[in-house]
Design an enzyme around this catalytic site. Structure first.
Site, PDB file in Angstrom:
ATOM      1  N   HIS A 667       0.747  -1.291  -0.090  1.00 25.30           N
ATOM      2  CA  HIS A 667      -0.044   0.072  -0.101  1.00 25.30           C
ATOM      3  C   HIS A 667       0.831   1.142   0.161  1.00 25.30           C
ATOM      4  CE1 HIS A 667       1.141  -0.789   4.150  1.00 25.30           C
ATOM      5  NE2 HIS A 667       1.129   0.542   4.457  1.00 25.30           N
ATOM      6  N   ASP A 669       0.916   5.040   1.792  1.00 21.89           N
ATOM      7  CA  ASP A 669       0.473   5.927   2.876  1.00 21.89           C
ATOM      8  C   ASP A 669      -0.183   7.209   2.531  1.00 21.89           C
ATOM      9  OD1 ASP A 669       1.194   3.748   4.602  1.00 21.89           O
ATOM     10  OD2 ASP A 669       3.227   4.742   5.276  1.00 21.89           O
ATOM     11  N   HIS A 719       4.846  -0.049  -0.083  1.00 23.60           N
ATOM     12  CA  HIS A 719       5.386  -1.196   0.998  1.00 23.60           C
ATOM     13  C   HIS A 719       4.332  -2.163   1.391  1.00 23.60           C
ATOM     14  CE1 HIS A 719       3.968   2.152   3.339  1.00 23.60           C
ATOM     15  NE2 HIS A 719       3.988   1.609   4.145  1.00 23.60           N
ATOM     16  N   ARG A 729       3.633  -8.603  17.616  1.00 26.98           N
ATOM     17  CA  ARG A 729       4.508  -7.169  17.286  1.00 26.98           C
ATOM     18  C   ARG A 729       3.779  -6.229  17.515  1.00 26.98           C
ATOM     19  NH1 ARG A 729       6.280  -5.550  11.456  1.00 26.98           N
ATOM     20  NH2 ARG A 729       7.727  -3.861  12.113  1.00 26.98           N
TER      21      ARG A 729
END
Ligand SMILES: *[C@@H]1O[C@H](CO)[C@@H](O)[C@H](O)[C@H]1NC(C)=O
Ligand SMILES: *[C@@H]1O[C@H](CO)[C@@H](O)[C@H](O)[C@H]1NC(C)=O
Ligand SMILES: *[C@@H]1O[C@H](CO)[C@@H](O)[C@H](O)[C@H]1NC(C)=O
Ligand SMILES: *[C@@H]1O[C@H](CO)[C@@H](O)[C@H](O)[C@H]1NC(C)=O
Ligand SMILES: *[C@@H]1O[C@H](CO)[C@@H](O)[C@H](O)[C@H]1NC(C)=O
Length: 738
Positions: A667, A669, A719, A729
């Protein structure tokens, strides 16, 4: 005599009735006696107070010869702060003069607790001769104690008309005549006695009395505060009377001017000068260096928690690091705040046994601050081994681990290390008091706070952190509850009591000691309230939450470039990461990860994650400040020519978990640049994870806890979030400048 230890010994000699012959008389019989050899300073001091020591020090620096009367006698001359009294002084003087002889002998009779010499015998005698009388009294602007005698005073063309009994100089035979008729009681007024002699024309003439009406010899400060300023010249400090343009030799804080003489006494005659700085700060020390640890003075440390206060854990970590043998420390902890019980008990469980003794008073006692502080002092007072009491409020941030040692070594009755509130003029001392006893700014306050004048300063008020000699708690300060008052807060009450007992309080700015926290705007509704302190106590927030190597990332080129235009640098401490994760888990309202998202404008999220937004936990303003202060400088450095105000509405913590949301599909940002901070550790907390920039086929596969990735958001930096294969995480993400 080179140091004040010797001076003290001399003082003791004087007390046992001997003369202090500080100046060496010229090889007697052959040489002519100088006029100075005929001068003897006589004073009455029933106790060796701090003021008396100050007097002796100033006398010594000019080699005055001094005789002290009344040593060891109980003082019956009344309360020197208000009511008339002082007959005891006249009785003692009369007795002493009877035993003296010499037509040419000149006696200077003065008070000592509130007097300093500003110049030497030579100037004094010259001015005495110029007065052309056999007896010269100090003068006052105010008539006291009997106003009705005003008309009987001789008129003067200029200057003060009234007589002050706190200082006079005259020939021995004339003084003998003057006090010959004294029959009074010790509590009667010496001032009235001498006034009646002076206003009697025959006696005035036969004894040959005048008053020093323009303050050439004596400066009485009462009624004259506006007339007197400090004058610095040639390594000396004088007081100048600006009304009469004179430089008086003797400065007397008579009546209610004790604080002003304390202020002037910080300088006159050369206690502090521009040329030399502090000349007395290294005198009369109590060095600790040669002592074995077991011989260190025993100190009771009083610690007070009275309201919700940030960074309590950090306080106890610093206490633990204070350089001082712990088996010579006893702790008195009063914690009146239930929400801090856990922090206190976790410190005591971990480390309490290191200390010689610990006394804890918890919130169930519901005691007020005055009572807490009285009990702390009592713990020292009732312990025969206690040498010092060290008051240390919970909001004090002592950065200097030597503070306690430094304070002890300075060897003063009450001493406060100066602490400041970061970049403000607020400190833990007042340089002066207003008429109603509250804060007033002394002329030197700003210079002291900002370190342009460095030394040890006699001041009327100290608070938060200070050391008190236990010997005082058994003597001057023994009788009462020092912090209790009907009208004053506990700290003001304490200082007032100390002042009224004639005990000097000092603040030292000879070293940097630390700062004081602000307890204002402390939010208590979160799990880790300290995280919210970035505005109120930024220095402390930064020390705790910003990575220890952050400040040197530019200098030491610590910024890495793992992929084109992707920058990687340390930003958060481990603790910050833990606190953010714990805070989010504590809040618990993780998003479902669907496209529908009514937390954002438009209600639709293209690439949803399981997350919690900073604004859901009330952290958006704080986060924005973090971006502005710690990220923007790096952005502007790494992307030259781009300036940012860090406009960011999308700030959130993402949770990746194999069985929940393990990864994020490729995607862009919605940002000009993105910040992505790893909040936990690969291989310890989770497996897998990382970030891949598809255009460059470049991955950051080993994220470091507390490190930020900074990369452009649109166009070039398409990314994806690589799959987390085990554990959980957490990352904190910001889309900056959408
Ligand atoms: C005081 O006396 C000492 C020793 O005699 C001498 O060295 C010093 O200069 C004198 N100080 C003053 C101010 O006269
Ligand atoms: C006072 O003494 C001075 C000398 O010190 C003398 O000149 C003067 O005449 C005396 N005054 C009176 C009134 O006796
Ligand atoms: C900071 O840098 C030093 C020296 O490079 C390193 O030893 C230390 O581990 C770093 N601190 C942290 C928290 O990574
Ligand atoms: C921040 O960005 C949003 C969205 O682009 C915009 O509406 C807003 O005006 C910006 N705010 C500031 C202070 O620049
Ligand atoms: C991407 O890089 C990996 C190794 O880093 C390599 O195996 C792979 O072939 C590369 N893919 C492309 C499309 O270049």
């Amino acid at each position: 005599m080179r140091n004040s230890a010797e001076m003290r010994r001399s003082a003791l000699l004087v007390f046992s009735g001997l003369f202090l012959l500080a100046r060496l008389p010229p090889t007697a019989s052959q040489e002519q006696l100088t006029p100075e050899d005929n001068l003897l300073v006589v004073t009455v001091a029933t106790k060796e107070t701090d003021g008396f020591r100050r007097f002796l020090r100033s006398a010594k620096s000019f080699n005055y010869t001094i005789k002290v009367l009344g040593g060891g006698e109980a003082w019956k001359g009344g309360d020197y702060m208000s009511a008339p009294g002082g007959g005891q002084k006249v009785r003692l003087l009369k007795q002493a003069l009877e035993g003296m002889s010499g037509e040419e002998k000149i006696i200077l009779f003065i008070d000592s607790y509130d007097v300093v010499f500003a110049s030497g015998p030579k100037e004094l005698l010259k001015k005495f001769q110029q007065a052309k009388h056999k007896v010269v009294f100090s003068s006052e602007t105010l008539i006291w104690p009997d106003r009705h005698l005003e008309d009987k005073h001789p008129h003067v063309r200029e200057g003060n008309r009234f007589l002050g009994s706190g200082g006079f100089i005259g020939y021995l035979p004339n003084l003998k005549e003057m006090v010959a008729d004294w029959q009074g009681e010790d509590h009667e007024s010496d001032q009235l006695f001498f006034t009646k002699i002076y206003i009697n024309p025959e006696k005035r003439k036969s004894i040959n009395i005048t008053v020093d009406n323009k303050c050439r010899l004596f400066q009485n400060l009462n009624g004259a505060l506006d007339e007197v300023v400090l004058k610095f010249e040639d390594g000396q400090v004088r007081a100048r009377n600006v009304l009469y343009d004179t430089l008086p030799v003797i400065i007397h804080g008579n009546g209610p001017t004790k604080l002003q003489i304390n202020y002037l006494g910080n300088y006159i005659p050369k206690v502090w000068t521009f040329e030399m700085g502090c000349t007395v700060c290294h005198e009369d020390l109590r060095p600790l260096t040669k002592l074995k640890e077991s011989e260190y003075p025993l100190v009771v440390i009083g610690i007070f928690i009275q309201e919700p206060t940030p960074f309590i854990t950090a306080f106890f970590e610093r206490l633990l690091k204070l350089h001082y043998p712990k088996n010579r420390l006893k702790l008195f902890i009063s914690n009146q705040e239930a929400s801090h019980q856990q922090q206190v008990s976790s410190f005591l469980e971990g480390h309490g046994s290191l200390y010689k003794d610990v006394k804890l008073i918890g919130p169930e006692e519901q005691i007020d601050l005055a009572t807490s502080r009285n009990l702390g002092v009592d713990m020292c007072r009732q312990d025969k081994d206690c040498d010092y009491y060290f008051n240390l409020d919970i909001e004090v941030v002592l950065k200097n681990e030597q503070t306690l040692k430094i304070a002890i070594e300075q060897n003063l009755p009450v001493i406060a290390p100066m602490i400041t509130r970061t970049s403000r003029l607020w400190t833990n001392f007042w340089g002066a008091l207003s008429a109603d006893g509250y804060y007033a700014r002394s002329e030197d306050y700003v210079d002291i706070v900002q370190g342009r004048r460095v030394g040890v300063w006699n001041v009327p008020y100290v608070s938060n952190v200070y050391l008190v000699k236990a010997s005082l708690l058994h003597a001057e300060l023994s009788e009462f509850e020092l912090f209790t008052s009907d009208s004053l807060d506990p700290d003001m009450a304490f200082c007032q009591n100390v002042r009224n007992k004639g005990v000097f309080m000092y603040v030292t700015n000879m070293h940097t000691f630390g700062r004081i926290l602000s307890t204002e705007n402390y939010q208590t509704q979160h799990l880790h309230n300290d995280l919210w302190q970035i505005f109120e106590n930024q220095a402390d927030w930064e020390e705790r939450y910003i990575h220890e190597n952050y400040t040197r990332i530019m200098r030491d080129k610590l910024i890495e470039t793992p992929c084109p235009d992707v920058y990687w640098f340390p930003i958060f401490s481990d603790l910050a990461c833990n606190h953010f994760v714990e805070e989010m888990e504590h809040f618990g309202q993780w998003s479902g990860g669907g496209n529908k998202d009514n937390r954002i404008q438009g209600g639709y999220e293209n690439v949803p994650t399981i997350d919690i937004h900073m604004n859901q936990v009330g952290y958006e303003k704080e986060w924005h400040k973090m971006l502005l202060d710690y990220i923007a400088p790096i952005t502007e450095k790494m992307y030259p020519g781009y300036y940012t105000k860090c406009n960011s509405t999308m700030n959130f913590v993402v949770r990746y978990k194999p069985d929940e949301q393990p990864l994020l599909v490729p995607h862009h940002d919605a940002s000009t640049f993105t910040i992505n901070i790893a909040l936990n550790s690969k291989d310890i907390d989770y497996q897998g994870g990382g970030c891949r920039f598809i255009r460059y086929n470049c991955s950051v596969t080993a994220p470091r806890k507390g490190w930020a990735l900074m990369h452009p958001g649109r166009l070039t930096h398409y990314h994806e979030g690589l799959p987390t294969t085990d554990g959980i995480r957490y990352i904190a993400v910001s889309f900056v400048d959408p």
